[in-house]
Design a protein around this motif. Sequence first.
Motif, mmCIF file in Angstrom:
data_model
loop_
_atom_site.group_PDB
_atom_site.id
_atom_site.type_symbol
_atom_site.label_atom_id
_atom_site.label_comp_id
_atom_site.label_asym_id
_atom_site.label_seq_id
_atom_site.Cartn_x
_atom_site.Cartn_y
_atom_site.Cartn_z
ATOM 1 N N ARG A 18 0.890 -1.102 0.049
ATOM 2 C CA ARG A 18 -0.133 -0.034 -0.022
ATOM 3 C C ARG A 18 0.974 1.122 0.184
ATOM 4 O O ARG A 18 1.819 1.315 1.063
ATOM 5 C CB ARG A 18 -0.842 0.118 1.211
ATOM 6 N N SER A 20 1.238 5.529 0.174
ATOM 7 C CA SER A 20 0.327 6.584 0.733
ATOM 8 C C SER A 20 1.185 7.890 -0.048
ATOM 9 O O SER A 20 2.175 7.922 -0.342
ATOM 10 C CB SER A 20 0.577 6.582 2.230
ATOM 11 N N TYR A 79 -4.294 7.082 -1.206
ATOM 12 C CA TYR A 79 -3.571 5.585 -1.023
ATOM 13 C C TYR A 79 -3.739 4.836 -2.332
ATOM 14 O O TYR A 79 -4.407 5.093 -3.361
ATOM 15 C CB TYR A 79 -4.381 4.693 -0.026
#
Length: 129
Positions: A18, A20, A79
């Motif tokens: 993930r 950001s 994100y």
Amino acid sequence: VQLQAFGGGLVQAGGSLRLSCAASGRTFSSYYLGWFRQAPGKEREFVAAIRWSGGSTFYADSVKGRFTISRDNAKNTMYLQMNSLKPEDTAVYYCAAAPIRSIYTHYSDYRSMDLYNYWGQGTLVTVSS
């Protein structure tokens, strides 16, 4: 305006990461925020974008169904959840912000890097086979 991308790393094929993007310096209610990537020896390409107000999203065909873009208004953060990663996803990933312009009314216009005024520094994603 500052955009800071982080969360990249080394992952095996089939894995997840993930990314950001922390945004600051203004409100983004009239912006698209997007992710682009640049693989070694290749041009930078569109990955995904989200309209900050309303949250509508769109993706490159190469990542559709595997990647999910989202944002947290309270944290001013975007994100990119990347699942089922492939070696060809290896690249430096950049986040960017584009003001919504009246002459570019279709969401697909915001696949173009030329519309993005602000860029983060990039974060490297390496997917091993």
